[in-house]
Write an enzyme that holds these catalytic residues in place. Structure first.
Site, PDB file in Angstrom:
ATOM      1  N   CYS A  54       7.362   6.821  14.645  1.00  0.00           N
ATOM      2  CA  CYS A  54       6.441   7.821  16.196  1.00  0.00           C
ATOM      3  C   CYS A  54       7.499   7.758  17.190  1.00  0.00           C
ATOM      4  O   CYS A  54       7.438   8.512  17.713  1.00  0.00           O
ATOM      5  CB  CYS A  54       5.309   6.697  15.789  1.00  0.00           C
ATOM      6  SG  CYS A  54       3.171   6.936  15.913  1.00  0.00           S
ATOM      7  N   GLU A  59       6.357   1.151   8.056  1.00  0.00           N
ATOM      8  CA  GLU A  59       6.060  -0.780   8.168  1.00  0.00           C
ATOM      9  C   GLU A  59       5.043  -1.337   6.956  1.00  0.00           C
ATOM     10  O   GLU A  59       4.623  -2.024   6.802  1.00  0.00           O
ATOM     11  CB  GLU A  59       6.385  -1.211   9.488  1.00  0.00           C
ATOM     12  CG  GLU A  59       5.386  -0.872  10.684  1.00  0.00           C
ATOM     13  CD  GLU A  59       5.427   0.281  11.342  1.00  0.00           C
ATOM     14  OE1 GLU A  59       4.416   0.168  12.263  1.00  0.00           O
ATOM     15  OE2 GLU A  59       5.900   0.873  10.791  1.00  0.00           O
ATOM     16  N   HIS A  68       4.397   5.561   9.992  1.00  0.00           N
ATOM     17  CA  HIS A  68       5.025   4.611  10.285  1.00  0.00           C
ATOM     18  C   HIS A  68       5.357   3.788   8.869  1.00  0.00           C
ATOM     19  O   HIS A  68       4.205   3.235   8.012  1.00  0.00           O
ATOM     20  CB  HIS A  68       3.428   3.403  10.716  1.00  0.00           C
ATOM     21  CG  HIS A  68       2.820   3.210  11.970  1.00  0.00           C
ATOM     22  ND1 HIS A  68       3.745   3.022  13.162  1.00  0.00           N
ATOM     23  CD2 HIS A  68       2.335   4.746  12.762  1.00  0.00           C
ATOM     24  CE1 HIS A  68       3.179   3.100  13.966  1.00  0.00           C
ATOM     25  NE2 HIS A  68       2.839   4.350  13.885  1.00  0.00           N
TER      26      HIS A  68
END
Length: 525
Positions: A86, A183, A181
């Protein structure tokens, strides 16, 4: 010494994202050690850290804005793989000669990106194949700005209609950037993408396992402490319990634990702590029965903050008194965990993610003449729990719900009295027992009873009576920053309510708290 479990490590630079710690946890789950540092880390410190790879995390700033954060130059000259996520992708692009600008369409939430063939990061990773044969990935976006021109020698990895450069790569240098993202769980292949970068591209060995962590911690504690004595405030909570088990395994009788029973613990908790540590494990535990002292100091005090301070200060006094009785103690053990360390590592520019830190062991006085031992300071909470299991602690102890430091003192609204604490202890125990029996304890993140010092009318036989009210609270949450009330089955609530009213004297009414956080907090005080 055993193998160096820190030999292969990843450096994560934090630009202020709420997800930075989540990235670190995902890296650790893969089996590789990592550390979170502020984005303004000095170049020499980056070099000295000697990472196998670097992750540039996200952040709330805007790359085109003057003075917005940048990664240290050493990140791109060190010769190790770099993964920008990002904001991390955007600052990578800008610093290497590309261009970033604000987007008219901001992307927040679920998105589907089209994969372009070539770069190793996404090789053989996709969620769907479109009718035209293009591989698609389901991802989670959270960005306003976007890269509009890639740096020289970068190729396109993925795109969306509103974000033509959703991922990019320089395969020669092993630099990768993604606008989503990986994660978060909403990015379905995120774990595989991170593993591809860390294990395959960076070449990290998966040395970070509970068994290796335990062995490493034991050896480090033995080296640090030597033949000296260590003192630990044992509360029965997860962190102090794991520290006690770890130190006992490392240094045996050199460890002395002080367990302060303040009269505000859960039902039979004091006896359970003594049975587990003193009786079963052979740990040297001094139990201090301080119920009368704590309740005496809390008498006539209804203010929640004042109650917290009284409980905290009284604990310090009791612990200090016990500590002075012991001779030749050089070390004080604390259950500091990694989020505490990250939270206090503020960037000098103030832009990195900083949350207020909290003190362990009730904030012990600074004039205590001990050296600190903090065996858990590298670990996240989930890693502490896994370490506890590795050390032989029971699952129910290691995975029990959080319990506030002041104990029942903040679950009894207003003034704390022994009568109230005894009633609440039993009501809470019934609630937790029935949650376990119904298979709901593991589904909730935190559950407890609250004592309300107001009287409500009830009917017993042919007579009316005015008795106290108990509220039940159960929530589901990932991070405890936000939480929703748990939608427990009516049959379960009915059973809990019936047992509490019938088995505990002086309770006429049971209510269920259906408030979410925000606006309500999880605890009532």
């Amino acid at each position: 010494m055993s193998q160096d479990i820190h030999a292969h490590k990843i450096l994560i630079l934090d630009f202020g994202s709420q997800y930075t710690q989540l990235i670190a946890r995902r890296v650790r789950e893969i089996g590789v050690y990592c550390e979170v540092r502020a984005f303004d880390m000095e170049d020499q410190d980056v070099i000295d850290f000697d990472p196998k790879g670097i992750i540039l995390a996200g952040g709330p700033e805007s790359v085109p804005e003057p003075g917005s954060p940048r990664a240290p130059e050493a990140v791109f000259t060190l010769g190790v793989p770099v993964f920008g996520i990002c904001y991390g992708m955007q600052t990578m692009a800008e610093q290497l000669g590309g261009k970033v600008q604000g987007s008219e369409i901001r992307e927040f939430g679920y998105a589907q990106i089209r994969k372009h063939e070539g770069p190793a990061l996404f090789d053989d990773i996709q969620d769907h194949i479109a009718n035209n044969g293009v591989a698609l990935l389901d991802v989670w976006m959270s960005h306003g700005d976007k890269v509009i021109t890639m740096p020289e020698d970068f190729t396109l990895m993925a795109s969306t209609d509103s974000c033509p450069i959703a991922a990019m790569a320089n395969e020669a240098k092993k630099f990768y950037g993604v606008q989503f993202h990986p994660e978060v769980t909403h990015t379905l292949q995120g774990g595989r993408i991170l593993s591809r970068f860390i294990v395959d591209i960076c070449g990290c060995d998966t040395l970070w396992t509970p068994a290796n962590i335990a062995q490493d911690a034991i050896e480090r504690m033995q080296e640090q402490v030597g033949d000296k004595k260590v003192l630990l405030a044992l509360s029965g909570g997860v962190d102090s319990s794991v520290v006690a088990a770890l130190l006992h395994k490392a240094i045996g009788d050199q460890l002395t634990c002080v367990f302060v029973d303040n009269g505000l613990l859960r039902l039979h908790e004091g006896d359970q702590v003594m049975k587990m540590f003193a009786d079963n494990m052979g740990v040297k535990v001094i139990r201090v029965d301080a119920e009368d002292l704590f309740l005496g100091k809390l008498a006539n005090e209804a203010d929640p903050e004042k109650k917290r301070k009284i409980i905290g200060n009284t604990f310090i006094d009791v612990f200090d008194t016990e500590a002075t009785k012991l001779t030749d103690v050089e070390f004080l053990a604390q259950g500091t965990i990694y989020p505490d360390v990250i939270e206090s590592a503020a960037s000098k520019t103030g832009k990195a993610h900083v949350i207020k830190s909290h003190h362990n062991v009730g904030g012990l006085p600074e004039d205590m003449q001990f050296k600190l031992v903090e065996p858990l300071r590298e670990l996240f909470k989930d890693e502490v729990r896994k370490l506890g299991l590795e050390l032989g602690l029971p699952y129910d102890m290691v995975y029990r719900h959080p319990f506030p430091g002041p104990g029942l003192g903040v679950r009894i609204l207003g003034e704390v009295k022994k009568e109230y604490a005894d009633i609440l202890r039993r009501a809470d125990a019934i609630f937790i027992e029935e949650l376990r029996n119904a298979g709901w304890y593991e589904k909730t993140s935190q559950a407890f009873a609250v004592f309300l010092p107001v009287k409500s009318v009830g009917v017993v036989g042919d007579g009316r009576r005015y008795e106290y009210v108990v509220a039940l609270r159960a929530v589901e949450t990932i991070d405890f920053m936000t939480a929703r009330w748990a939608h427990l089955p009516y049959e379960l609530l009915e059973k809990v309510s019936g047992r509490i009213i019938n088995e505990i004297e002086h309770i006429s009414r049971v209510t269920y708290d259906v408030s979410s956080k925000p606006p309500a907090t999880i605890e009532w005080e």
